[in-house]
Design an enzyme around this catalytic site. Structure first.
Site, PDB file in Angstrom:
ATOM      1  N   GLU A 133       0.459   7.330   5.011  1.00 51.74           N
ATOM      2  CA  GLU A 133       1.754   6.709   5.295  1.00 51.74           C
ATOM      3  C   GLU A 133       2.502   6.517   3.978  1.00 51.74           C
ATOM      4  O   GLU A 133       2.532   5.428   3.412  1.00 51.74           O
ATOM      5  CB  GLU A 133       1.568   5.366   6.014  1.00 51.74           C
ATOM      6  CG  GLU A 133       2.889   4.867   6.614  1.00 51.74           C
ATOM      7  CD  GLU A 133       2.850   3.413   7.032  1.00 51.74           C
ATOM      8  OE1 GLU A 133       3.480   3.078   8.042  1.00 51.74           O
ATOM      9  OE2 GLU A 133       2.203   2.602   6.335  1.00 51.74           O
TER      10      GLU A 133
ATOM     11  N   GLU B 169      -0.257  -6.230  10.947  1.00 46.74           N
ATOM     12  CA  GLU B 169      -0.157  -5.682   9.591  1.00 46.74           C
ATOM     13  C   GLU B 169       0.585  -6.603   8.630  1.00 46.74           C
ATOM     14  O   GLU B 169       1.720  -7.002   8.902  1.00 46.74           O
ATOM     15  CB  GLU B 169       0.600  -4.341   9.663  1.00 46.74           C
ATOM     16  CG  GLU B 169       0.860  -3.685   8.332  1.00 46.74           C
ATOM     17  CD  GLU B 169       1.720  -2.429   8.459  1.00 46.74           C
ATOM     18  OE1 GLU B 169       1.672  -1.619   7.527  1.00 46.74           O
ATOM     19  OE2 GLU B 169       2.422  -2.264   9.474  1.00 46.74           O
TER      20      GLU B 169
END
Length: 261
Positions: A243, A148
């Site tokens: 998120e 990520e």
């Protein structure tokens, strides 16, 4: 649409063992978490209690971070730190145990910040070896290791999708893929529509939060649902993770309850 809730950020004010029950109360059946323990190798009773909390809530664990060091102090992963390889690999074994117990299949590996006094090439070599190790351990469990780009930490080296994809390619494992967090990419100045057009079919996972603020969709200016829809059109078939840090008492008011499960 299949949504999963990142219970570590949405329900950050709740004790760990209450977070998945909160996910269920809000009408969802799927959750992901950052590494939920204080060490890479927690006592077995802590792991068992965590797994039981998921089962008791009727919530499927869809994603879990590997141990990422001291996050409040600014650490963002340990897998590229040569002196912490044993620590990371011991954590991989615990992650595999949780995968077997829960059926979780996606695992986010934060790369780790650049270290003063250590050559970037040495960190790269360490990161590649540890990512291959994690991928090989989790492959028999149908596990995917995610990489990520992250914003907000100047010493974190993966800022754009291209940064992460270069590492993914170098690892050379079928089960290592890009985690496309649209919030982090935007904040770092990446061209999210271009990333979607080029790579959506190869995304390992998608996470969303609006910008500015990292709150729920509709609180900022990002066309998040349009980006998700386009990713679907181009072949992304996985979950979409919520998120974000809630900006109000009802963190899911933007999403009808009938669309949450």
């Amino acid at each position: 649409m299949s949504y999963t809730v990142n219970a570590s950020i949405v329900f950050a004010d709740l004790p760990l063992l209450d977070r998945t029950a909160a996910v269920a109360r809000h009408g969802f059946t799927r959750a992901e978490l950052w590494w939920p323990f204080g060490s890479p190798t927690p006592p077995q009773e802590e792991v068992d209690a965590f797994v039981a909390s998921l089962q008791d809530a009727g919530v499927q664990l869809t994603g879990l971070n590997f141990y990422a060091g001291d996050m409040p102090a600014g650490e963002r992963g340990v897998l590229s730190h040569p002196s912490r390889t044993a620590e990371f690999r011991a954590n991989v074994d615990v992650v595999a145990e949780i995968a077997r117990a829960t059926g979780c299949r996606h695992f986010n590996a934060l790369h780790g910040n650049r270290l003063d006094g250590l050559a970037a090439q040495e960190q790269r070599t360490t990161a590649l070896a540890n990512l291959r190790h994690a991928a090989d351990v989790l492959a028999p469990l149908d596990g995917t290791v995610l990489l990520e780009p992250v914003s907000g930490v100047p010493t974190y080296p993966l800022r754009t999708a291209a940064d992460a994809l270069e590492v993914v390619d170098a690892v050379d494992r079928e089960n290592v893929r890009l985690l496309a967090d649209f919030y982090h990419l935007v904040v770092n100045g990446d061209d999210v529509p271009a990333v979607i057009e080029a790579h959506a079919a190869d995304f390992g996972h998608v996470q969303i939060a609006d910008a500015p603020g990292r709150h729920e969709p509709g609180t900022g200016g990002l066309p998040l649902l349009d980006w998700v829809a386009r990713s679907r059109e181009l072949g992304y078939t996985g979950d979409v993770a919520l998120e974000y840090a809630p900006s109000c008492e009802e963190p899911f008011a933007w999403l009808p309850r009938s669309e949450r499960a």
